[in-house]
Design a protein around this motif. Structure first.
Motif, PDB file in Angstrom:
ATOM      1  N   GLY A  11       0.820  -1.209   0.000  1.00  0.00           N
ATOM      2  CA  GLY A  11       0.000   0.000   0.000  1.00  0.00           C
ATOM      3  C   GLY A  11       0.852   1.257   0.000  1.00  0.00           C
ATOM      4  N   PRO A  12       0.209   2.432  -0.045  1.00  0.00           N
ATOM      5  CA  PRO A  12       0.962   3.697  -0.108  1.00  0.00           C
ATOM      6  C   PRO A  12       1.585   4.077   1.240  1.00  0.00           C
ATOM      7  CG  PRO A  12      -1.397   4.122  -0.065  1.00  0.00           C
ATOM      8  CD  PRO A  12      -1.245   2.637  -0.162  1.00  0.00           C
ATOM      9  N   LEU A  69      -8.463  15.209  -2.895  1.00  0.00           N
ATOM     10  CA  LEU A  69      -8.377  14.080  -1.971  1.00  0.00           C
ATOM     11  C   LEU A  69      -7.333  14.367  -0.905  1.00  0.00           C
ATOM     12  CD1 LEU A  69      -8.487  11.039  -4.426  1.00  0.00           C
ATOM     13  CD2 LEU A  69     -10.382  12.238  -3.324  1.00  0.00           C
ATOM     14  N   GLY A  70      -7.673  14.075   0.367  1.00  0.00           N
ATOM     15  CA  GLY A  70      -6.751  14.317   1.464  1.00  0.00           C
ATOM     16  C   GLY A  70      -5.730  13.207   1.615  1.00  0.00           C
ATOM     17  N   LYS A  71      -4.750  13.449   2.460  1.00  0.00           N
ATOM     18  CA  LYS A  71      -3.669  12.485   2.674  1.00  0.00           C
ATOM     19  C   LYS A  71      -4.197  11.177   3.276  1.00  0.00           C
ATOM     20  CE  LYS A  71      -0.443  15.360   1.346  1.00  0.00           C
ATOM     21  NZ  LYS A  71       0.208  15.191   0.035  1.00  0.00           N
ATOM     22  N   PHE A  72      -5.194  11.261   4.159  1.00  0.00           N
ATOM     23  CA  PHE A  72      -5.735  10.039   4.754  1.00  0.00           C
ATOM     24  C   PHE A  72      -6.403   9.182   3.683  1.00  0.00           C
ATOM     25  CE2 PHE A  72      -5.132  11.859   8.948  1.00  0.00           C
ATOM     26  CZ  PHE A  72      -4.874  10.733   9.706  1.00  0.00           C
ATOM     27  N   GLU A  73      -7.107   9.820   2.754  1.00  0.00           N
ATOM     28  CA  GLU A  73      -7.765   9.073   1.691  1.00  0.00           C
ATOM     29  C   GLU A  73      -6.732   8.443   0.763  1.00  0.00           C
ATOM     30  OE1 GLU A  73     -11.682   9.789  -1.155  1.00  0.00           O
ATOM     31  OE2 GLU A  73     -10.887  11.406   0.094  1.00  0.00           O
ATOM     32  N   LEU A  74      -5.658   9.176   0.503  1.00  0.00           N
ATOM     33  CA  LEU A  74      -4.599   8.641  -0.356  1.00  0.00           C
ATOM     34  C   LEU A  74      -3.858   7.490   0.318  1.00  0.00           C
ATOM     35  CD1 LEU A  74      -3.091  11.977  -1.735  1.00  0.00           C
ATOM     36  CD2 LEU A  74      -4.580  10.381  -2.955  1.00  0.00           C
ATOM     37  N   ALA A  75      -3.822   7.501   1.647  1.00  0.00           N
ATOM     38  CA  ALA A  75      -3.075   6.476   2.388  1.00  0.00           C
ATOM     39  C   ALA A  75      -3.911   5.237   2.691  1.00  0.00           C
ATOM     40  CB  ALA A  75      -2.543   7.062   3.693  1.00  0.00           C
ATOM     41  N   ASN A  76      -5.121   5.163   2.170  1.00  0.00           N
ATOM     42  CA  ASN A  76      -5.993   4.012   2.461  1.00  0.00           C
ATOM     43  C   ASN A  76      -5.297   2.697   2.120  1.00  0.00           C
ATOM     44  OD1 ASN A  76      -8.399   2.792   3.307  1.00  0.00           O
ATOM     45  ND2 ASN A  76      -9.159   2.680   1.208  1.00  0.00           N
ATOM     46  N   GLN A  77      -5.394   1.718   3.013  1.00  0.00           N
ATOM     47  CA  GLN A  77      -4.744   0.405   2.916  1.00  0.00           C
ATOM     48  C   GLN A  77      -3.224   0.492   3.065  1.00  0.00           C
ATOM     49  OE1 GLN A  77      -6.634  -2.232   2.920  1.00  0.00           O
ATOM     50  NE2 GLN A  77      -8.496  -0.991   2.684  1.00  0.00           N
ATOM     51  N   GLY A  78      -2.740   1.671   3.480  1.00  0.00           N
ATOM     52  CA  GLY A  78      -1.301   1.834   3.666  1.00  0.00           C
ATOM     53  C   GLY A  78      -0.986   2.493   4.999  1.00  0.00           C
ATOM     54  N   THR A  79       0.010   3.377   4.979  1.00  0.00           N
ATOM     55  CA  THR A  79       0.501   4.018   6.211  1.00  0.00           C
ATOM     56  C   THR A  79       0.596   5.514   5.983  1.00  0.00           C
ATOM     57  OG1 THR A  79       1.809   2.054   6.727  1.00  0.00           O
ATOM     58  CG2 THR A  79       2.371   4.068   7.895  1.00  0.00           C
ATOM     59  N   ILE A  80       0.213   6.295   6.990  1.00  0.00           N
ATOM     60  CA  ILE A  80       0.413   7.744   6.946  1.00  0.00           C
ATOM     61  C   ILE A  80       1.394   8.113   8.053  1.00  0.00           C
ATOM     62  CG2 ILE A  80      -1.582   8.261   8.420  1.00  0.00           C
ATOM     63  CD1 ILE A  80      -1.981  10.798   6.660  1.00  0.00           C
ATOM     64  N   PHE A  81       2.397   8.917   7.694  1.00  0.00           N
ATOM     65  CA  PHE A  81       3.440   9.330   8.641  1.00  0.00           C
ATOM     66  C   PHE A  81       3.217  10.789   8.989  1.00  0.00           C
ATOM     67  CE2 PHE A  81       7.917  11.028   9.089  1.00  0.00           C
ATOM     68  CZ  PHE A  81       8.045  10.624  10.412  1.00  0.00           C
ATOM     69  N   VAL A 140     -11.744   4.718   6.077  1.00  0.00           N
ATOM     70  CA  VAL A 140     -10.373   4.432   5.656  1.00  0.00           C
ATOM     71  C   VAL A 140      -9.767   3.370   6.570  1.00  0.00           C
ATOM     72  CG1 VAL A 140      -9.841   6.650   4.588  1.00  0.00           C
ATOM     73  CG2 VAL A 140      -9.510   6.356   7.044  1.00  0.00           C
ATOM     74  N   ASN A 141      -8.826   2.647   6.016  1.00  0.00           N
ATOM     75  CA  ASN A 141      -8.048   1.659   6.774  1.00  0.00           C
ATOM     76  C   ASN A 141      -6.585   2.071   6.683  1.00  0.00           C
ATOM     77  OD1 ASN A 141      -6.884  -0.525   7.984  1.00  0.00           O
ATOM     78  ND2 ASN A 141      -7.478  -2.010   6.434  1.00  0.00           N
ATOM     79  N   VAL A 142      -6.158   2.842   7.664  1.00  0.00           N
ATOM     80  CA  VAL A 142      -4.831   3.454   7.614  1.00  0.00           C
ATOM     81  C   VAL A 142      -4.107   3.190   8.932  1.00  0.00           C
ATOM     82  CG1 VAL A 142      -3.553   5.622   7.402  1.00  0.00           C
ATOM     83  CG2 VAL A 142      -5.610   5.254   6.047  1.00  0.00           C
ATOM     84  N   ARG A 143      -2.820   2.853   8.826  1.00  0.00           N
ATOM     85  CA  ARG A 143      -1.987   2.778  10.026  1.00  0.00           C
ATOM     86  C   ARG A 143      -1.288   4.118  10.210  1.00  0.00           C
ATOM     87  NH1 ARG A 143       2.973  -1.414  11.388  1.00  0.00           N
ATOM     88  NH2 ARG A 143       2.946  -1.068  13.637  1.00  0.00           N
ATOM     89  N   ILE A 144      -1.254   4.598  11.442  1.00  0.00           N
ATOM     90  CA  ILE A 144      -0.667   5.908  11.725  1.00  0.00           C
ATOM     91  C   ILE A 144       0.667   5.724  12.441  1.00  0.00           C
ATOM     92  CG2 ILE A 144      -0.926   8.055  13.015  1.00  0.00           C
ATOM     93  CD1 ILE A 144      -3.909   7.872  12.543  1.00  0.00           C
ATOM     94  N   ILE A 145       1.693   6.372  11.892  1.00  0.00           N
ATOM     95  CA  ILE A 145       2.986   6.476  12.555  1.00  0.00           C
ATOM     96  C   ILE A 145       3.258   7.960  12.756  1.00  0.00           C
ATOM     97  CG2 ILE A 145       5.451   5.997  12.421  1.00  0.00           C
ATOM     98  CD1 ILE A 145       4.854   3.672  10.601  1.00  0.00           C
ATOM     99  N   ALA A 146       3.369   8.374  14.006  1.00  0.00           N
ATOM    100  CA  ALA A 146       3.622   9.781  14.320  1.00  0.00           C
ATOM    101  C   ALA A 146       5.049   9.940  14.828  1.00  0.00           C
ATOM    102  CB  ALA A 146       2.631  10.273  15.366  1.00  0.00           C
ATOM    103  N   ALA A 147       5.562  11.159  14.710  1.00  0.00           N
ATOM    104  CA  ALA A 147       6.923  11.433  15.166  1.00  0.00           C
ATOM    105  C   ALA A 147       6.982  12.843  15.737  1.00  0.00           C
ATOM    106  CB  ALA A 147       7.915  11.279  14.023  1.00  0.00           C
ATOM    107  N   THR A 148       7.845  13.008  16.721  1.00  0.00           N
ATOM    108  CA  THR A 148       8.017  14.339  17.311  1.00  0.00           C
ATOM    109  C   THR A 148       9.366  14.415  18.002  1.00  0.00           C
ATOM    110  OG1 THR A 148       7.066  15.982  18.816  1.00  0.00           O
ATOM    111  CG2 THR A 148       6.937  13.666  19.488  1.00  0.00           C
ATOM    112  N   ASN A 149       9.894  15.638  18.118  1.00  0.00           N
ATOM    113  CA  ASN A 149      11.107  15.867  18.895  1.00  0.00           C
ATOM    114  C   ASN A 149      10.795  16.646  20.180  1.00  0.00           C
ATOM    115  OD1 ASN A 149      10.503  18.376  17.889  1.00  0.00           O
ATOM    116  ND2 ASN A 149      12.444  18.694  16.835  1.00  0.00           N
TER     117      ASN A 149
END
Length: 680
Positions: free
Chosen positions: A415-416, A450-462, A497-506
């Motif tokens: 996926g994307p 189309l938003g990033k969540f829609e584009l990331a369907n079946q994949g991962t959004i960072f 949507v079916n999206v896995r979320i990976i977040a990052a922060t400093n």
């Protein structure tokens, strides 16, 4: 009556085909008139009947040769004398009726030869002295896949490119039993020249399609190899195997069976189970035709075995049984060994998980220090599931690389992988960027987006820099995490949507939660699997590896010759604190590759600020008191507290080293604005 006489052939061409036909016709007339059979004997060959044209032609009698004429019958002498006179004549025929009979005989024999050629199972091809094909039988048509009409009268090498018949016609040397691939057919071919009076008059090829034979040969070889493999398997397995035929006679036992029952091969094979064990499992299966599993029995040597006995059914008929046995003592021994090592299993599993080679998806994250391996091992484990991941670490530590690695090591790799920098997008545009918008939703929305969540369907959004997101957007993001749905800006349709979320922060999200800057419920939703990336100053053993990697990578990108780094420069890089982490190191290497002349980088080529900061730190660490400068007490205290925290990492450890309480060290650190070097 039997009579024979010698005749000397006078005809200058010998007995060729037409002359042979005349002789056969004459012999036929004598036989009909006098009821006397005529035979010819030539040289040391067996006598032949005179009315066989093909046999007579096969003798190849030439002018001056002697032929014995033999008669059998009442008028043998008369008939022989007349035949001898005829053989020694010039064979001139004036009688039209006789000529007609001779021509008919030749035609009949020609038909016979043609029928023979057409009936042959082998392919036949004949060419003349000019390499023109004169005979091409139906079998040849079938094997070569070429009709005779396309071959007859044409040069043999024009119609059959890989033919060697013209070479045999030229050399006069036969080629026998030659294997040749023609189209999809494999053939065996004999090629021989046609010699008449010592002259080459053409060539003949007889070939046979051996494709089916080769297939059978290959299948037989496969069966032989299969049998050998099966035999090897049976000989190698540790379970005992015993095969019994339908009469109860033991026909095979493998070495493991002999070992288990402690018997010799010759003492078992040939024995009948109905006699030695009439009530045993093998005899029972022979009688019933039904399998017996897990049968426990004790052999004569005292060994207790468990056996699975199965009938051998071939074409619906019982042809024997096969028994597979295992020594129960061995099973118990194995169980004890397993129980013995089970206490170590969990510990070893954890150690293996920690130290195992990271997934190839993380190969772009350079480093093999303990902290890096721990982080990558955790990332590899996280990739196996679909839970949300929160990557923590200072700027430039490679959070995006790890997020990308988690995606490509997971089941969502096909996926994307969509990246969003939450800190780089203005708040009023972030909602549209994440969730999309409908046409006319606001000024400038001239089409649906189309938003990033829609584009990331079946994949991962960072979601990078998640700590920079405004609280109003945090609420909307929380809904996506909880319900896996959202609406576009200006839209009314709910999108799943079916999206896995990976977040990052400093940033320190815990402090932000306490201060109210970050929603607590969103924090716990994101922080399902926390992952900490160490700063470069905490994994300095990776610096040489990183330097080597960036030198090669950047030299290749800039199309420059690869450069090396000298030990003095590397020593400086190892001492520097790298507040910008790996990103700062990469930028510095790119500057050096671009600006440095020559093939190597030494300490003198390094940026001046880097060397000055190191000198300043060294001066602060080692020269609190000099001959020329006396620092204030606060400056001394600040330096000591900073050095202790950098070395020991916590207020408690630093306090013990300085002889102070941890509260005192914490208060001094707050006073001077010093942060301890610890992990979240």
């Amino acid at each position: 009556m039997y009579y024979e006489k010698k005749a000397v052939i006078q005809h200058q061409k010998g007995i060729h085909t037409r002359v042979a036909a005349m002789i056969v016709q004459k012999a036929h007339e004598f036989n009909m008139k006098y009821q006397t059979s005529i035979f010819f004997r030539y040289k040391d060959r067996e006598k032949i009947l005179a009315n066989s044209l093909m046999l007579l032609c096969s003798l190849r009698i030439k002018a001056g040769d002697e032929v014995w004429v033999i008669g059998s019958g009442n008028y043998a002498e008369l008939v022989v004398e007349q035949m001898v006179a005829f053989l020694e004549s010039d064979f001139h025929l004036d009688n039209a009726e006789t000529i007609s009979k001779v021509d008919k005989l030749l035609q009949d024999n020609s038909f016979t030869a043609e029928q023979i050629f057409n009936s042959m199972a082998n392919g036949l091809m004949v060419s003349d002295e000019n390499d023109l094909v004169t005979i091409f039988n139906p079998a040849a048509e079938g094997i070569l896949g070429i009709p005779a009409s396309a071959v007859i009268g044409k040069k043999v090498y024009d119609v059959i490119p890989n033919s060697r018949l013209h070479l045999v016609n030229k050399s006069g040397i036969p080629e026998l039993a030659c294997k040749q691939l023609i189209g999809n057919s494999s053939t065996i071919t004999n090629r021989t020249p046609i010699l008449i009076d010592g002259q080459i008059k053409g060539a003949v090829a007889i070939f046979e399609d051996i494709s089916a034979l080769e297939k059978v040969t290959w299948e037989l070889q496969e069966i032989k190899e299969l049998k050998e493999r099966l035999q090897l398997i049976l000989e190698s397995v540790q379970d005992g195997i015993c095969v019994v035929n339908k009469d109860g006679c033991i026909t095979y036992v493998n070495p493991a069976y002999l070992r288990i029952v402690n018997q010799q091969y010759e003492h078992l094979v040939g024995q009948n189970t109905k006699e030695i064990s009439p009530e045993g499992a093998r005899s029972t299966v022979l009688s019933s035709g039904k399998q017996i599993l897990g049968n426990i029995s004790q052999k004569s040597n005292g060994v207790t075995v468990v056996a699975n006995v199965n009938p051998i059914i071939v074409d619906g008929e019982l042809t024997g049984v096969v028994s597979v046995v295992k020594d129960i003592t061995e099973v118990h021994s194995f169980m004890e060994k397993l129980n013995h090592i089970s206490a170590k299993a969990e510990y070893l599993e954890q150690e293996l998980w920690r130290t195992k080679k990271p997934n190839r998806a993380f190969e772009h994250f350079i480093g093999r220090s303990g902290k890096v391996l721990d982080a990558l091992a955790m990332a590899t484990k996280a990739a196996e599931g679909s839970s949300n991941v929160l990557i923590r670490g200072e700027s430039g530590t490679g959070k995006e690389l790890v997020a990308e690695g988690i995606h490509y090591a997971s089941i969502r790799a096909a996926g994307p992988f969509i990246r969003v920098n939450c800190g780089a997008i203005p708040t009023n545009l972030l909602e549209s960027e994440l969730f999309g918008h409908e046409k006319g939703a606001f000024t400038g929305a001239i089409r649906r987006k189309l938003g990033k969540f829609e584009l990331a369907n079946q994949g991962t959004i960072f979601l990078d820099e998640i700590g920079e997101m405004e609280k109003s957007m945090q609420v909307k993001l929380l809904r996506v995490l909880q319900k896996k749905e959202f609406e576009r800006v200006g839209g009314e349709v709910t999108i799943k949507v079916n999206v896995r979320i990976i977040a990052a922060t400093n940033r320190n999200l815990e402090k932000m939660v306490i201060s109210g800057e970050f929603r607590e419920d969103l924090y716990y939703r994101l922080n399902v699997i926390p992952l900490l990336l160490p700063p470069l100053r905490e994994r300095k053993e990776d610096i040489p590896m990183l330097v080597e990697y960036f030198l090669d990578k950047i030299s290749h990108e800039l199309n420059k010759n690869p450069k090396s780094i000298k030990s003095d420069a590397l020593a400086v890089l190892m001492q520097y604190k790298w507040p910008g982490n790996v990103r700062e190191l990469e930028n510095m290497i790119e500057r050096m590759v671009t600006l440095t002349e020559g093939s190597s980088i030494s300490a003198k080529h390094l940026p001046s600020y880097l060397k000055e900061e190191l000198l300043l730190e060294k001066k602060e660490q080692n020269n609190f008191i000099t001959d020329d400068i006396v620092l204030t007490w606060n400056e001394y205290e600040k330096s000591i507290i900073r050095l202790a925290l950098e070395k020991y990492g916590s207020f408690n450890s630093a306090g013990k080293a300085l002889g102070l309480t941890h509260k005192t060290v914490a208060a001094k650190a707050r006073k001077y604005g010093i942060e301890k070097t610890v992990s979240w």
